[in-house]
Design a protein around this motif. Sequence first.
Motif, PDB file in Angstrom:
ATOM      1  N   ALA A 260       0.806  -1.228   0.000  1.00 27.00           N
ATOM      2  CA  ALA A 260       0.000   0.000   0.000  1.00 27.00           C
ATOM      3  C   ALA A 260       0.837   1.276   0.000  1.00 27.00           C
ATOM      4  O   ALA A 260       0.425   2.300  -0.560  1.00 27.00           O
ATOM      5  N   ALA A 261       2.017   1.237   0.603  1.00 26.56           N
ATOM      6  CA  ALA A 261       2.813   2.456   0.801  1.00 26.56           C
ATOM      7  C   ALA A 261       3.552   2.885  -0.464  1.00 26.56           C
ATOM      8  O   ALA A 261       3.785   2.092  -1.379  1.00 26.56           O
ATOM      9  N   LEU A 262       3.945   4.157  -0.471  1.00 28.68           N
ATOM     10  CA  LEU A 262       4.821   4.655  -1.521  1.00 28.68           C
ATOM     11  C   LEU A 262       6.171   3.963  -1.410  1.00 28.68           C
ATOM     12  O   LEU A 262       6.564   3.522  -0.322  1.00 28.68           O
ATOM     13  N   CYS A 263       6.902   3.884  -2.498  1.00 29.43           N
ATOM     14  CA  CYS A 263       8.251   3.333  -2.431  1.00 29.43           C
ATOM     15  C   CYS A 263       9.124   4.287  -1.624  1.00 29.43           C
ATOM     16  O   CYS A 263       8.735   5.427  -1.340  1.00 29.43           O
ATOM     17  N   SER A 264      10.298   3.852  -1.240  1.00 26.75           N
ATOM     18  CA  SER A 264      11.149   4.672  -0.378  1.00 26.75           C
ATOM     19  C   SER A 264      11.544   5.990  -1.046  1.00 26.75           C
ATOM     20  O   SER A 264      11.544   7.050  -0.398  1.00 26.75           O
ATOM     21  N   ALA A 265      11.866   5.970  -2.335  1.00 28.75           N
ATOM     22  CA  ALA A 265      12.267   7.196  -3.028  1.00 28.75           C
ATOM     23  C   ALA A 265      11.124   8.205  -3.063  1.00 28.75           C
ATOM     24  O   ALA A 265      11.322   9.406  -2.802  1.00 28.75           O
ATOM     25  N   GLU A 266       9.915   7.737  -3.382  1.00 36.25           N
ATOM     26  CA  GLU A 266       8.761   8.636  -3.411  1.00 36.25           C
ATOM     27  C   GLU A 266       8.407   9.130  -2.019  1.00 36.25           C
ATOM     28  O   GLU A 266       7.941  10.261  -1.845  1.00 36.25           O
ATOM     29  N   SER A 267       8.637   8.300  -1.020  1.00 39.26           N
ATOM     30  CA  SER A 267       8.355   8.700   0.360  1.00 39.26           C
ATOM     31  C   SER A 267       9.277   9.837   0.797  1.00 39.26           C
ATOM     32  O   SER A 267       8.845  10.779   1.476  1.00 39.26           O
ATOM     33  N   VAL A 268      10.548   9.763   0.409  1.00 35.85           N
ATOM     34  CA  VAL A 268      11.493  10.832   0.749  1.00 35.85           C
ATOM     35  C   VAL A 268      11.075  12.126   0.063  1.00 35.85           C
ATOM     36  O   VAL A 268      11.112  13.214   0.665  1.00 35.85           O
ATOM     37  N   LYS A 269      10.653  12.045  -1.191  1.00 36.40           N
ATOM     38  CA  LYS A 269      10.159  13.235  -1.886  1.00 36.40           C
ATOM     39  C   LYS A 269       8.937  13.806  -1.165  1.00 36.40           C
ATOM     40  O   LYS A 269       8.778  15.019  -1.048  1.00 36.40           O
ATOM     41  N   PHE A 270       8.080  12.910  -0.705  1.00 30.69           N
ATOM     42  CA  PHE A 270       6.882  13.298   0.042  1.00 30.69           C
ATOM     43  C   PHE A 270       7.275  14.074   1.295  1.00 30.69           C
ATOM     44  O   PHE A 270       6.719  15.130   1.591  1.00 30.69           O
ATOM     45  N   LEU A 271       8.257  13.568   2.021  1.00 27.09           N
ATOM     46  CA  LEU A 271       8.716  14.226   3.245  1.00 27.09           C
ATOM     47  C   LEU A 271       9.326  15.596   2.937  1.00 27.09           C
ATOM     48  O   LEU A 271       9.089  16.571   3.660  1.00 27.09           O
ATOM     49  N   ARG A 272      10.087  15.683   1.868  1.00 27.57           N
ATOM     50  CA  ARG A 272      10.733  16.952   1.533  1.00 27.57           C
ATOM     51  C   ARG A 272       9.711  17.999   1.100  1.00 27.57           C
ATOM     52  O   ARG A 272       9.903  19.193   1.332  1.00 27.57           O
ATOM     53  N   ARG A 273       8.613  17.559   0.495  1.00 28.99           N
ATOM     54  CA  ARG A 273       7.534  18.510   0.177  1.00 28.99           C
ATOM     55  C   ARG A 273       6.923  19.059   1.455  1.00 28.99           C
ATOM     56  O   ARG A 273       6.556  20.238   1.528  1.00 28.99           O
ATOM     57  N   PHE A 274       6.812  18.218   2.471  1.00 23.53           N
ATOM     58  CA  PHE A 274       6.289  18.691   3.750  1.00 23.53           C
ATOM     59  C   PHE A 274       7.251  19.668   4.406  1.00 23.53           C
ATOM     60  O   PHE A 274       6.843  20.623   5.069  1.00 23.53           O
ATOM     61  N   VAL A 275       8.557  19.445   4.249  1.00 17.42           N
ATOM     62  CA  VAL A 275       9.537  20.385   4.776  1.00 17.42           C
ATOM     63  C   VAL A 275       9.302  21.759   4.174  1.00 17.42           C
ATOM     64  O   VAL A 275       9.300  22.779   4.873  1.00 17.42           O
ATOM     65  N   SER A 276       9.104  21.796   2.861  1.00 13.59           N
ATOM     66  CA  SER A 276       8.859  23.058   2.172  1.00 13.59           C
ATOM     67  C   SER A 276       7.547  23.691   2.610  1.00 13.59           C
ATOM     68  O   SER A 276       7.473  24.898   2.866  1.00 13.59           O
ATOM     69  N   THR A 277       6.507  22.849   2.741  1.00 11.27           N
ATOM     70  CA  THR A 277       5.188  23.373   3.136  1.00 11.27           C
ATOM     71  C   THR A 277       5.210  23.953   4.539  1.00 11.27           C
ATOM     72  O   THR A 277       4.725  25.060   4.787  1.00 11.27           O
ATOM     73  N   PHE A 278       5.797  23.217   5.491  1.00 12.33           N
ATOM     74  CA  PHE A 278       5.839  23.704   6.864  1.00 12.33           C
ATOM     75  C   PHE A 278       6.799  24.889   7.006  1.00 12.33           C
ATOM     76  O   PHE A 278       6.654  25.701   7.918  1.00 12.33           O
ATOM     77  N   GLY A 279       7.763  24.989   6.102  1.00 15.31           N
ATOM     78  CA  GLY A 279       8.720  26.080   6.181  1.00 15.31           C
ATOM     79  C   GLY A 279       8.167  27.406   5.726  1.00 15.31           C
ATOM     80  O   GLY A 279       8.759  28.454   5.968  1.00 15.31           O
ATOM     81  N   LYS A 280       6.997  27.387   5.055  1.00 19.01           N
ATOM     82  CA  LYS A 280       6.374  28.623   4.606  1.00 19.01           C
ATOM     83  C   LYS A 280       5.572  29.242   5.728  1.00 19.01           C
ATOM     84  O   LYS A 280       4.774  28.573   6.390  1.00 19.01           O
ATOM     85  N   GLU A 281       5.772  30.497   5.966  1.00 23.79           N
ATOM     86  CA  GLU A 281       5.005  31.198   7.018  1.00 23.79           C
ATOM     87  C   GLU A 281       3.627  31.581   6.500  1.00 23.79           C
ATOM     88  O   GLU A 281       3.452  31.873   5.344  1.00 23.79           O
TER      89      GLU A 281
END
Length: 281
Positions: A260-281
Amino acid sequence: MTKYGNARNRGLAAELKNLRKDAGLTLRQVERKVGISIASLSRMESGLRPITAVTASALLATYEVIGPVRARILVLAKEVNLSGWHETDGEGLPLHLGALTGFEAEATLIVHAAMLRIPGLLQTADYIRTTLTALGFPAQKRAEVVAARLERQKVLLGPNPPRYLTFIDEAVLRRPTGSRALMAAQCQHMADMAELPHVEIRVIPFECGTHAGLDGSYTWMEFAKNPPIVYLELTQSSMFRDAEHEIRPYRETTDKLMAAALCSAESVKFLRRFVSTFGKE
């Protein structure tokens, strides 16, 4: 399963090993004091040899362990033949913590299905503090838990770390925990950890819909010389399951989560998108 292959005996072994180290004693020094050979002591501490209540009592005396800790470990030694292991936590650190730390150190594979929070081995100190504060932990206990959890995390950074696989539901990432900066740092930390060759993070996105992991979080551990163990952490209590019929469903759930889960590479991309999203004020 032999009586010394179950969670209780192996947990007892892990706790006695930790107490020996806390006492600053080597196996050779214990051999001289107790009269048990180094080979036997080593097998006991590895969970490969049964530990009787008499032996446990002698070791506790040598390690100068008294009070509630001694009493609890002796009860565990007397009940070592029982399958499974459940305890209700008291005022201090979780009673299973010593055994859990020992199991993680000996595991060849750790699988953590995280449906509610970031898995403990990947939490930043700020995330731990914020979560414990929300749960109402008093300041002193918070400090103890933070220190203990950060110490446990070293298992992934040592010379012979276990393979670590975690499944994280998207809800865990979207649920605000502390400030946006805290969540950005937490997601960045996980993305960085996923770069390690033995660490694999798999995100289960909302688009996956209902999945097998929604029945609850769990930790599955496999070992080179012992049967697997499943650890369940509950509110004010926790348990280990070791019987084959008890752990089989978690093996099956792990297989379903892999699909069911994303592959590891896609999961890391997913996490990095969250870094960008949370980093926006």
